[in-house]
Design a protein around this motif. Structure first.
Motif, PDB file in Angstrom:
ATOM      1  N   SER A 103       0.823  -1.217   0.000  1.00 58.12           N
ATOM      2  CA  SER A 103       0.000   0.000   0.000  1.00 58.12           C
ATOM      3  C   SER A 103       0.852   1.259   0.000  1.00 58.12           C
ATOM      4  N   MET A 104       2.103   1.178   0.466  1.00 49.44           N
ATOM      5  CA  MET A 104       2.989   2.341   0.444  1.00 49.44           C
ATOM      6  C   MET A 104       3.586   2.572  -0.946  1.00 49.44           C
ATOM      7  N   TYR A 105       3.708   1.511  -1.723  1.00 49.20           N
ATOM      8  CA  TYR A 105       4.345   1.610  -3.029  1.00 49.20           C
ATOM      9  C   TYR A 105       3.352   1.808  -4.180  1.00 49.20           C
ATOM     10  N   TYR A 106       2.139   1.314  -4.004  1.00 44.58           N
ATOM     11  CA  TYR A 106       1.178   1.379  -5.109  1.00 44.58           C
ATOM     12  C   TYR A 106       0.933   2.806  -5.606  1.00 44.58           C
ATOM     13  N   PRO A 107       0.812   3.814  -4.714  1.00 44.70           N
ATOM     14  CA  PRO A 107       0.592   5.177  -5.222  1.00 44.70           C
ATOM     15  C   PRO A 107       1.710   5.675  -6.146  1.00 44.70           C
ATOM     16  N   ILE A 108       2.900   5.116  -6.008  1.00 45.08           N
ATOM     17  CA  ILE A 108       3.994   5.515  -6.909  1.00 45.08           C
ATOM     18  C   ILE A 108       3.715   5.010  -8.321  1.00 45.08           C
ATOM     19  N   PHE A 109       3.283   3.757  -8.420  1.00 45.53           N
ATOM     20  CA  PHE A 109       2.887   3.227  -9.727  1.00 45.53           C
ATOM     21  C   PHE A 109       1.741   4.054 -10.306  1.00 45.53           C
ATOM     22  N   ALA A 110       0.751   4.366  -9.464  1.00 44.97           N
ATOM     23  CA  ALA A 110      -0.434   5.080  -9.921  1.00 44.97           C
ATOM     24  C   ALA A 110      -0.125   6.509 -10.340  1.00 44.97           C
ATOM     25  N   ALA A 111       0.959   7.072  -9.815  1.00 41.47           N
ATOM     26  CA  ALA A 111       1.304   8.461 -10.127  1.00 41.47           C
ATOM     27  C   ALA A 111       1.799   8.641 -11.558  1.00 41.47           C
ATOM     28  N   ALA A 112       2.182   7.565 -12.213  1.00 44.64           N
ATOM     29  CA  ALA A 112       2.643   7.627 -13.608  1.00 44.64           C
ATOM     30  C   ALA A 112       2.050   6.439 -14.355  1.00 44.64           C
ATOM     31  N   PRO A 113       0.747   6.476 -14.612  1.00 46.84           N
ATOM     32  CA  PRO A 113       0.055   5.295 -15.150  1.00 46.84           C
ATOM     33  C   PRO A 113       0.496   4.879 -16.541  1.00 46.84           C
ATOM     34  N   GLU A 114       1.129   5.774 -17.283  1.00 44.33           N
ATOM     35  CA  GLU A 114       1.576   5.435 -18.638  1.00 44.33           C
ATOM     36  C   GLU A 114       3.056   5.061 -18.692  1.00 44.33           C
ATOM     37  N   ALA A 115       3.764   5.204 -17.607  1.00 38.81           N
ATOM     38  CA  ALA A 115       5.204   4.950 -17.615  1.00 38.81           C
ATOM     39  C   ALA A 115       5.491   3.456 -17.741  1.00 38.81           C
ATOM     40  N   ALA A 116       6.515   3.137 -18.499  1.00 42.30           N
ATOM     41  CA  ALA A 116       6.988   1.755 -18.573  1.00 42.30           C
ATOM     42  C   ALA A 116       7.642   1.390 -17.253  1.00 42.30           C
ATOM     43  N   ILE A 117       7.461   0.136 -16.824  1.00 43.26           N
ATOM     44  CA  ILE A 117       7.992  -0.322 -15.544  1.00 43.26           C
ATOM     45  C   ILE A 117       9.183  -1.243 -15.788  1.00 43.26           C
ATOM     46  N   PHE A 118      10.273  -0.977 -15.080  1.00 44.56           N
ATOM     47  CA  PHE A 118      11.490  -1.777 -15.197  1.00 44.56           C
ATOM     48  C   PHE A 118      11.899  -2.264 -13.810  1.00 44.56           C
ATOM     49  N   GLY A 119      12.392  -3.487 -13.751  1.00 49.51           N
ATOM     50  CA  GLY A 119      12.898  -4.041 -12.511  1.00 49.51           C
ATOM     51  C   GLY A 119      14.412  -4.058 -12.504  1.00 49.51           C
ATOM     52  N   ALA A 120      15.001  -3.806 -11.337  1.00 48.15           N
ATOM     53  CA  ALA A 120      16.462  -3.721 -11.230  1.00 48.15           C
ATOM     54  C   ALA A 120      17.030  -4.643 -10.161  1.00 48.15           C
ATOM     55  N   ALA A 121      16.191  -5.445  -9.507  1.00 52.07           N
ATOM     56  CA  ALA A 121      16.678  -6.309  -8.433  1.00 52.07           C
ATOM     57  C   ALA A 121      17.545  -7.430  -8.988  1.00 52.07           C
ATOM     58  N   VAL A 122      18.600  -7.751  -8.261  1.00 45.87           N
ATOM     59  CA  VAL A 122      19.483  -8.853  -8.647  1.00 45.87           C
ATOM     60  C   VAL A 122      18.844 -10.159  -8.177  1.00 45.87           C
ATOM     61  N   PRO A 123      18.650 -11.132  -9.061  1.00 51.35           N
ATOM     62  CA  PRO A 123      18.077 -12.414  -8.629  1.00 51.35           C
ATOM     63  C   PRO A 123      18.899 -13.048  -7.512  1.00 51.35           C
ATOM     64  N   ARG A 124      18.230 -13.759  -6.622  1.00 56.72           N
ATOM     65  CA  ARG A 124      18.902 -14.323  -5.447  1.00 56.72           C
ATOM     66  C   ARG A 124      20.019 -15.291  -5.837  1.00 56.72           C
ATOM     67  N   ASP A 125      19.813 -16.052  -6.896  1.00 59.20           N
ATOM     68  CA  ASP A 125      20.852 -16.993  -7.317  1.00 59.20           C
ATOM     69  C   ASP A 125      22.132 -16.262  -7.697  1.00 59.20           C
ATOM     70  N   ASP A 126      21.995 -15.085  -8.317  1.00 58.61           N
ATOM     71  CA  ASP A 126      23.184 -14.300  -8.670  1.00 58.61           C
ATOM     72  C   ASP A 126      23.869 -13.753  -7.432  1.00 58.61           C
ATOM     73  N   VAL A 127      23.081 -13.344  -6.450  1.00 60.41           N
ATOM     74  CA  VAL A 127      23.664 -12.850  -5.200  1.00 60.41           C
ATOM     75  C   VAL A 127      24.468 -13.960  -4.529  1.00 60.41           C
ATOM     76  N   ARG A 128      23.926 -15.170  -4.537  1.00 57.27           N
ATOM     77  CA  ARG A 128      24.636 -16.300  -3.910  1.00 57.27           C
ATOM     78  C   ARG A 128      25.951 -16.589  -4.615  1.00 57.27           C
TER      79      ARG A 128
END
Length: 256
Positions: free
Chosen positions: A89-114
Motif C-alpha cells: 500500500s505504500m508503493y502502489y501510489p507511486i505506480f499510480a502516479a505515472a500510469p503510462e510509464a513503462a515499468i522496469f525491474g532492477a533487483a538482482v536475482p537471489r541466485d546471482d547474489v549467492r
C-alpha cells in the motif's frame, strides 16, 4: 486560494526535476512519508519510465495496464507479500502516479547474489562489468568505510571475513540498478524515475556514480530522504527532505 497554493507547491517540486534525464528518489524503505514524497515527485515529473529496486526484471514484465488499475491484483501478481518489502500500500501510489510509464525491474536475482560467495563481482554482473566500474578495486579508505557500514547495518553481528562480500553485494546491486536505468532511458528516451533506498541513490558511490561512469552524457538528479530528529543521509545528494520517523522496533533486538 488553496488551489493556487497547491499548484504553486507542485511547480516548486517539479522545477528542479524538469531538466533531468534520470531522477533517483531515495527512501528509507519502511517510512510511509518517504513513499508519499516519491509519489508526489513522480506525478510532477511524468516520467516515461519507472525503475524499481524492489522488482526483478521478470516480475516487472508481469505488470499489465489491467493490473495497474487493481492494487490487490497487482500485489498478488508480484508476490509482494512474500518479497520481504514493506506493505504494498505504500508503493502502489507511486505506480499510480505515472500510469503510462513503462515499468522496469532492477533487483538482482537471489541466485546471482549467492554466486558472490564463490565468484568475483564482475563475473556475476557479466557483460560490460568494466563499463560499470566493477573491474576495479575500491580505494582502501572507501572499502574500509563501506565494510564498517555493513557491520553496523548488521548489528555488529557479521563475521569480519564476510564484509568484503557484503560490499561486493552492494556494488553489484548498484551496478544492476544503473544498468536497468540506462536500459530504461535507451528504450523510452526518459525522463526516468528510480525508486530505491538512500544507499543506492547516493551520488558519491551509489548507482548514480556508476551510471555517470557508464553514461556521462545523462543529466542526473538524486533525492535523499531523512527522518526528522535524525541526521541527514550521507552521499552527496542534490536535495534532502525529511519526514516524520517511522514507528519501528530496534532491528538489533534479535541479537541481544
Amino acid at each position: 486560494m488553496k488551489q493556487g497554493f497547491i499548484a504553486l507547491a507542485m511547480a516548486v517540486i517539479a522545477a528542479p526535476l524538469a531538466a533531468q534525464d534520470v531522477v533517483f528518489l531515495g527512501e528509507t524503505h519502511d517510512n510511509p512519508g518517504h513513499h508519499v514524497q516519491q509519489a508526489k515527485r513522480v506525478a510532477a515529473l511524468s516520467p516515461k519510465a519507472l525503475v524499481f529496486e524492489m522488482l526483478t526484471e521478470a516480475k516487472a514484465s508481469r505488470i499489465t495496464p489491467e493490473l495497474r488499475a487493481d492494487q490487490k491484483a497487482m500485489r498478488d501478481a508480484l508476490e509482494w507479500d512474500r518479497s520481504g518489502w514493506p506493505n504494498f500500500s505504500m508503493y502502489y501510489p507511486i505506480f499510480a502516479a505515472a500510469p503510462e510509464a513503462a515499468i522496469f525491474g532492477a533487483a538482482v536475482p537471489r541466485d546471482d547474489v549467492r554466486r558472490l560467495m564463490s565468484e568475483p563481482v564482475e563475473a556475476v554482473f557479466g557483460a560490460d562489468a568494466e563499463g560499470f566500474g566493477l573491474t576495479k578495486s575500491l580505494p582502501e579508505e572507501q572499502q574500509a568505510e563501506r565494510e564498517a557500514m555493513q557491520m553496523a547495518a548488521h548489528c555488529d553481528a557479521l563475521p569480519a571475513e564476510m564484509l568484503p562480500m557484503m560490499v561486493n553485494m552492494q556494488r553489484l546491486r548498484d551496478a544492476a540498478l544503473a544498468r536497468a536505468v540506462l536500459g530504461a532511458f535507451e528504450q523510452t528516451g526518459g525522463p526516468v524515475a528510480v525508486i530505491t533506498g538512500n544507499g543506492h541513490a547516493r551520488k558519491d558511490w551509489g548507482a548514480p556514480a556508476i551510471l555517470a561512469l557508464a553514461a556521462p552524457e545523462l543529466d542526473l538528479f538524486s533525492l535523499g530522504q531523512g527522518e526528522e530528529g535524525a541526521g541527514a543521509p550521507e552521499g552527496g545528494f542534490d536535495e534532502i527532505v525529511f519526514s516524520p520517523p517511522a514507528k519501528r522496533e530496534d532491528p538489533c533486538n534479535a541479537f541481544k
